[in-house]
Design an enzyme around this catalytic site. Structure first.
Site, mmCIF file in Angstrom:
data_model
loop_
_atom_site.group_PDB
_atom_site.id
_atom_site.type_symbol
_atom_site.label_atom_id
_atom_site.label_comp_id
_atom_site.label_asym_id
_atom_site.label_seq_id
_atom_site.Cartn_x
_atom_site.Cartn_y
_atom_site.Cartn_z
ATOM 1 N N TYR A 41 1.121 27.113 19.972
ATOM 2 C CA TYR A 41 0.338 27.162 21.205
ATOM 3 C C TYR A 41 -0.297 25.774 21.332
ATOM 4 C CZ TYR A 41 -3.409 28.400 24.475
ATOM 5 O OH TYR A 41 -4.275 28.429 25.543
ATOM 6 N N ASP A 82 4.184 28.260 23.689
ATOM 7 C CA ASP A 82 3.573 27.600 24.848
ATOM 8 C C ASP A 82 3.379 26.122 24.504
ATOM 9 O OD1 ASP A 82 2.157 26.769 27.032
ATOM 10 O OD2 ASP A 82 0.427 28.070 26.702
ATOM 11 N N ASN A 84 2.716 23.901 26.870
ATOM 12 C CA ASN A 84 1.716 23.432 27.835
ATOM 13 C C ASN A 84 2.146 22.174 28.572
ATOM 14 O OD1 ASN A 84 -0.702 24.640 28.748
ATOM 15 N ND2 ASN A 84 -1.497 24.696 26.663
ATOM 16 N N HIS A 189 1.017 34.318 31.321
ATOM 17 C CA HIS A 189 2.333 33.870 30.878
ATOM 18 C C HIS A 189 3.262 35.071 30.773
ATOM 19 C CE1 HIS A 189 1.321 29.663 29.435
ATOM 20 N NE2 HIS A 189 0.119 30.189 29.629
ATOM 21 N N HIS A 354 -3.631 33.497 59.706
ATOM 22 C CA HIS A 354 -3.105 34.852 59.830
ATOM 23 C C HIS A 354 -4.031 35.784 60.610
ATOM 24 C CE1 HIS A 354 -1.738 33.098 55.906
ATOM 25 N NE2 HIS A 354 -0.560 33.476 56.378
#
Length: 400
Positions: A41, A82, A84, A189, A354
């Site tokens: 990570y 991950d 990153n 994720h 919208h």
């Protein structure tokens, strides 16, 4: 490793961002090899904290040194997790509008770590291959991370930050597929994976940290003593406990008698043997004159309410209904008064793109507008060319 000091190595490893496991695998040719999985990570580079970018790049450098050292020792290596960093423009939803996309230091690091897109023999530059791009070199919209604040996952407005990287020989010989699982929810994720045509070789003995050695998975009944911790006793308490344990039975009986003698004697009302009177549990109020001791409790007949006539009952009912109606009318008058005085929250403004009710957000970025409220389009974030995505409407809320 000469580029790192011992303090820097401890700092890079102190956040628990890498988990290495080694396995024995058998290829389709029958060869046994060691496979090292590096589950990572990687740090996130916060634009407001330049020191984290330096930390991230040093982590990348150390990760590459570790992986290349394992390759040099004869082990296959897979780096997954991950990272990153979105490597190529195809891996990011808005790479065209990002300045200096290719100049990002994290992307430059991945350029040197990975081979060029494709699995051709002449495209080799780095020791690893991005397995997903090897099998899906031109797949667009293959993202693994989305902003949960803006609801970007609804329109697939994200980036690909999660990878399964394998060394070139392993990918070319054993990888059968590489995939993403964007339909799996539960995080910002999504999972990524790969399929290898290898079989695992069981170890001769379980590693020391194997789950089967943990007491909660050992399959045996745990005793309550396993949940208790022995406390360290101070010397004074230990000495007093020792003195108590050395007392003779006669001394112990004397101590018990001494404790009983220091207790307050029970009241006279409850000292008599036999069942106590109910009145002994009640004390007369100090504001009222005390009743004489000769006063007897009234009989059951004197406590009963005498019967009232039917006319009195009807009068009481009518009077009660009238009071209830007056209280209800008074409550309605008060409610209508406060409603006219306090109009309540204003209706949400309509967005310009919208003509739909907006949502209120709060500024959390440090600065002069910190804590201010504003209105924006309630639709999820998406590509600017998609008419169903969020429009650019913005309006400050009035001060309260």
């Amino acid at each position: 490793m000469d580029d790192f000091t011992q303090e820097e190595l401890r700092a890079l490893d102190s956040e628990g961002r890498a988990l290495l496991t080694q396995h024995k695998i058998c290829t389709w040719e029958g060869k046994e090899k060691t496979l090292t999985l590096i589950n990572v990570y990687c740090p996130h580079a916060d634009p407001g904290k330049p020191e984290r970018l330096a930390f991230k790049m040093r982590f990348y450098r150390l990760l590459q040194i570790r992986a290349e050292a394992l390759l040099a020792a004869g082990s296959h290596v897979i780096i997954l997790g991950d990272l990153n960093t979105a490597h190529r423009p195809i891996d990011h939803w808005d790479a065209v509008n990002l300045e200096c996309f290719q100049e990002d230091p994290g992307r430059k690091w991945m350029d040197h770590l990975l081979s060029n897109l494709g699995c051709q023999a002449g495209s080799h530059t780095g020791p690893f291959i991005d397995s997903y791009r090897c099998f899906h070199p031109k797949q667009k919209g293959a993202f693994t991370c989305w902003s949960t604040v803006s609801g970007a996952r609804h329109l697939n407005y994200g980036s690909r930050l999660d990878y399964v990287l394998g060394d070139r020989t392993l990918v070319m010989d054993t990888f059968q597929a590489s995939f993403l699982l964007p339909e799996v929810m539960g995080s910002d994720h999504c999972p990524v994976g790969a399929v290898l045509s290898v079989s695992s070789v069981p170890a001769k003995q379980c590693p020391p940290l194997c789950t089967r050695f943990l007491p909660e998975f050992a399959g045996t009944q745990l005793k309550i003593l396993r949940f208790l911790v022995r406390l360290e006793q101070d010397p004074v308490f230990r000495q007093s406990a020792l003195q108590l344990s050395n007392q003779t039975p006669v001394q112990m009986r004397q101590n018990k008698a001494r404790v009983r003698s220091t207790r307050s004697r029970p009241s006279q009302a409850g000292s008599s043997r036999g069942q106590k009177n109910l009145m002994s549990y009640f004390q007369p109020s100090s504001s009222r004159p005390r009743a004489s001791s000769n006063l007897e409790l009234p009989s059951l007949g004197t406590l009963m309410t005498p019967k009232t006539s039917e006319e009195d009952v009807m009068a009481n009912v009518v009077e009660g209904r009238a009071k209830a109606s007056e209280a209800k009318d008074e409550k309605e008058v008060r409610t209508s008064f406060w409603k006219s005085l306090l109009g309540g929250p204003l209706p949400m403004p309509l967005c310009g793109g919208h003509r739909e009710p907006c949502v209120m957000r709060t500024v959390k970025k440090p600065g002069p507008n910190l804590g201010r409220h504003f209105y924006m389009c309630a639709r999820p974030q998406g590509p600017p060319t998609d008419p169903s995505s969020r429009c650019s409407f913005f309006l400050w809320s009035r001060p309260s």
